[in-house]
Design a protein around this motif. Structure first.
Motif, short mmCIF file in Angstrom:
data_model
loop_
_atom_site.label_atom_id
_atom_site.label_comp_id
_atom_site.label_asym_id
_atom_site.label_seq_id
_atom_site.Cartn_x
_atom_site.Cartn_y
_atom_site.Cartn_z
N GLY A 71 0.86 -1.17 0.00
CA GLY A 71 0.00 0.00 0.00
C GLY A 71 0.89 1.21 0.00
N GLY A 72 0.32 2.37 -0.30
CA GLY A 72 1.12 3.58 -0.27
C GLY A 72 1.95 3.75 -1.53
N LYS A 73 2.91 4.66 -1.44
CA LYS A 73 3.66 5.04 -2.63
C LYS A 73 4.57 3.93 -3.14
CE LYS A 73 3.82 10.04 -2.18
NZ LYS A 73 4.55 11.08 -1.47
N HIS A 74 5.33 3.36 -2.23
CA HIS A 74 6.24 2.29 -2.65
C HIS A 74 5.56 0.95 -2.38
CE1 HIS A 74 9.90 4.67 -3.43
NE2 HIS A 74 9.16 5.54 -2.77
N ASN A 75 4.76 0.58 -3.35
CA ASN A 75 3.87 -0.54 -3.17
C ASN A 75 4.39 -1.71 -4.00
OD1 ASN A 75 1.76 -2.25 -3.14
ND2 ASN A 75 0.24 -0.80 -3.89
N ASP A 76 4.73 -2.80 -3.36
CA ASP A 76 5.28 -3.92 -4.12
C ASP A 76 4.22 -4.91 -4.59
OD1 ASP A 76 7.86 -2.98 -4.07
OD2 ASP A 76 8.40 -4.02 -2.22
N LEU A 77 2.96 -4.60 -4.30
CA LEU A 77 1.87 -5.51 -4.68
C LEU A 77 1.89 -5.83 -6.18
CD1 LEU A 77 -0.74 -6.97 -3.73
CD2 LEU A 77 -1.97 -4.84 -4.09
N ASP A 78 2.07 -4.80 -6.99
CA ASP A 78 2.02 -5.02 -8.44
C ASP A 78 3.21 -5.81 -8.97
OD1 ASP A 78 -0.35 -3.67 -8.63
OD2 ASP A 78 0.60 -1.73 -8.94
N ASN A 79 4.27 -5.90 -8.17
CA ASN A 79 5.44 -6.65 -8.63
C ASN A 79 5.27 -8.15 -8.44
OD1 ASN A 79 7.01 -4.43 -9.35
ND2 ASN A 79 7.63 -4.09 -7.23
N VAL A 80 4.39 -8.52 -7.53
CA VAL A 80 4.29 -9.93 -7.15
C VAL A 80 3.78 -10.78 -8.32
CG1 VAL A 80 3.09 -11.57 -5.65
CG2 VAL A 80 4.04 -9.46 -4.73
N GLY A 81 4.50 -11.85 -8.58
CA GLY A 81 4.16 -12.72 -9.69
C GLY A 81 4.95 -12.36 -10.94
N ARG A 303 -8.28 -6.96 2.36
CA ARG A 303 -9.32 -7.51 1.47
C ARG A 303 -8.87 -7.48 0.01
NH1 ARG A 303 -15.17 -5.81 2.86
NH2 ARG A 303 -15.14 -7.85 3.90
N ARG A 304 -8.19 -6.41 -0.36
CA ARG A 304 -7.70 -6.32 -1.75
C ARG A 304 -6.73 -7.44 -2.05
NH1 ARG A 304 -4.97 -0.94 -1.41
NH2 ARG A 304 -3.68 -1.92 -2.98
N ILE A 305 -5.84 -7.70 -1.11
CA ILE A 305 -4.86 -8.77 -1.35
C ILE A 305 -5.58 -10.12 -1.47
CG2 ILE A 305 -2.77 -9.89 -0.50
CD1 ILE A 305 -2.17 -7.37 1.13
N MET A 306 -6.52 -10.34 -0.55
CA MET A 306 -7.28 -11.61 -0.57
C MET A 306 -7.99 -11.80 -1.90
SD MET A 306 -9.38 -11.72 2.92
CE MET A 306 -8.66 -12.19 4.46
N ARG A 307 -8.67 -10.75 -2.34
CA ARG A 307 -9.49 -10.90 -3.54
C ARG A 307 -8.63 -11.12 -4.77
NH1 ARG A 307 -14.95 -7.28 -2.49
NH2 ARG A 307 -15.59 -8.67 -0.82
N ARG A 308 -7.49 -10.50 -4.75
CA ARG A 308 -6.58 -10.70 -5.86
C ARG A 308 -6.15 -12.17 -5.94
NH1 ARG A 308 -2.79 -5.93 -7.36
NH2 ARG A 308 -1.17 -6.97 -8.53
#
Ligand code: ATP
Ligand code: MG
Ligand code: MG
Ligand code: MG
Length: 469
Positions: A71-81, A303-308
């Motif tokens: 979350g936030g500016k330096h968000n690594d969520l989009d890098n996963v996978g 919840r966002r992570i779960m749904r993804r």
């Protein structure tokens, strides 16, 4: 093969035997900083010690800290996978000196552990230093005997750390491992540096200056050390793998996901299994630390992570809820190091099941809408913001999930349109809310978080106070 659990132990033992207090990981919800969404670096629990507000009996500490960067500016969520090295949940191994030893000993410790204790070949390692930090440059030459072309001067914020606009700050030195034949990126400092050939394993921060309103105003009387090394990244190196997702822990989780879905982690399915394994860890650890899924703040990130993950389970063809059935594999891997996982196992499983049942009710209709809306779109096009908002509002698709779903096809999402639709709905909701007489604290918090745009401490790259909000 050295297991990830053994590597964690070996790190803590090394620093423990060199006078460091071995400190348990703090929870993912920071107790000392209400403005920070999740603990995202090993130094977070020690912030007040670095600023002098708190003192500890021993001026040295070491820990393996649970971190979430989603979350936030330096968000690594989009890098996963998609990258070999990023997770939403990871463990940061760290050693800390609170006004005790400084640069020379920090570099000596890092180098001794990597090359002597763990036996890594010297010619596979590189170090970066902040461009003006001649002292660190010379120390790398002297201590490690690194040739000058393997000590790279970097002028960007990546190599300068600050706690905020006010407080301690200083140059960093990042240690990279050269994975050799995986030529996906260039060396650090080069235009294509953000590739995966040279992987940053360890970040040493030399806190030596004092900042006021973003300007360096002097030197700290007692400089300090803060370091962070990704356990999963060093595990990959020590296990002879290039990719974090090929380490023992991830192999076990991905094997469980393969077995329950009867789909191999190959081709297009590989990213889905990785996302599932990664998100299983972040969601389970967040639940174990008391975060519950909701529509705002921390709970919404969860919840966002779960749904993804749940969309990826659906992509793999899972006919029934999957995530809760993977929890035993996670507890088997990490439950000994983190007993809170085992204690929370029933809660984690129930919550994941309930969420997945609920989300699956609308998931296929949402995907149908998404398919229809993008049938005529191709690479370089953007999905209209109103459609993304409808997916969010009616089908429970968090914005980033829609983005993730279209990424492989090169289709973007019109963020402005989405935000406008959201703002419109909020205004309507607010009008309806007026006069109820209740203070909607969490709503206010959520609004602030949205406005500021960052609710995350941004690791070692933050240079402004705002980034920490
Ligand atoms: P990168 O540049 O690779 O994104 P970083 O510079 O943002 O890493 P730091 O903030 O310096 O990372 O964190 C210290 C260490 O924690 C890194 O050297 C790395 O080993 C590890 N680390 C950081 N982010 C992640 C992540 N998302 N997943 C796994 N490990 C990570
Ligand atoms: Mg990063
Ligand atoms: Mg970096
Ligand atoms: Mg770094």
């Amino acid at each position: 093969m050295t297991s990830t659990n053994e590597i964690r132990r070996s790190f803590l033992e090394y620093f423990g035997s060199h006078g460091h207090d071995v400190v348990q990981s703090a929870p993912l919800v920071p107790y000392n900083d209400p403005t920070l969404m999740f603990t995202n670096a090993g130094m977070v629990p020690f912030k007040n010690v670095f600023t002098g507000l708190e003192t500890r009996a021993t001026p040295r500490a070491t820990s393996s800290q649970k971190c979430v960067r989603a979350g936030g500016k330096h968000n690594d969520l989009d890098n996963v996978g998609y990258t070999a090295r990023h997770h939403t949940f990871f463990e940061m191994l760290g050693n800390f000196s609170f006004g005790d030893y400084f640069k020379e000993q920090a570099i000596t410790h890092a180098w001794t552990l990597l090359t002597r204790e763990w036996g890594l070949p010297k010619d596979k390692l590189l170090a970066t230093v902040y461009h003006t930090d001649d002292e660190a440059f010379e120390l790398w030459k002297k201590i490690a005997g690194l040739p000058e072309d393997r000590i790279i001067r970097i002028a960007t914020k990546d190599n300068f750390w600050a706690m905020g606009d006010d407080g301690p700050c200083g140059p960093c030195s990042e240690i990279f491992f050269d994975h050799g034949d995986h030529i996906w990126g260039g060396p650090p400092g080069s235009p294509e540096e953000d590739g995966d050939r040279f992987i940053e394993i360890w970040n040493l921060v030399f806190m030596q200056f004092e900042q006021t309103a973003g300007e360096i105003t002097g030197s700290l009387p007692k400089p300090s050390i803060d370091t962070g090394m990704g356990l999963e990244r060093i595990a990959a190196v020590l296990q002879g793998e290039h990719d974090n997702y090929d380490t023992d822990t991830f192999k076990a989780l991905i094997a469980a996901s393969e077995s329950l879905t009867s789909v191999k982690a190959e081709g297009e399915q590989r990213a889905s299994h990785r996302v599932i394994a990664d998100h299983l860890r972040s969601t389970s650890f967040l639940l174990a630390d008391g975060v519950l899924p909701s529509n705002e703040g921390r709970g919404y990130v969860l919840r966002r992570i779960m749904r993804r993950a749940m969309r990826h389970a659906h992509l793999l063809g899972a006919k029934d809820p999957l995530m809760h059935r993977l929890v035993p594999a996670l507890v088997a891997e990490m439950g000994a190091a983190y007993p809170e996982l085992g204690r929370a196992q029933p809660l984690i499983e129930e919550t994941l099941l309930r969420e997945e049942v609920q989300f699956r009710r609308t998931l296929s209709n949402g995907i149908k809408l998404l398919d229809e809306a993008t049938a005529a779109l191709g690479e370089g096009d953007a999905l209209p913001g109103e459609t993304a908002f409808k997916l969010y509002d009616t089908y429970g698709f968090p914005y980033d999930l829609t983005e993730d779903a279209l990424r492989a096809r090169g289709i973007a999402v019109d963020r402005e349109g989405f935000d406008a639709a959201m703002a419109q709905q909020k205004a309507a909701a607010r009008a309806a809310w007026k006069g109820s007489g209740q203070a909607a604290d969490s709503e206010v918090w959520f609004d602030i978080a949205e406005r500021v745009g960052a609710t995350e401490f941004t690791g070692y790259t933050a240079t402004t106070g705002e980034a920490q909000v």
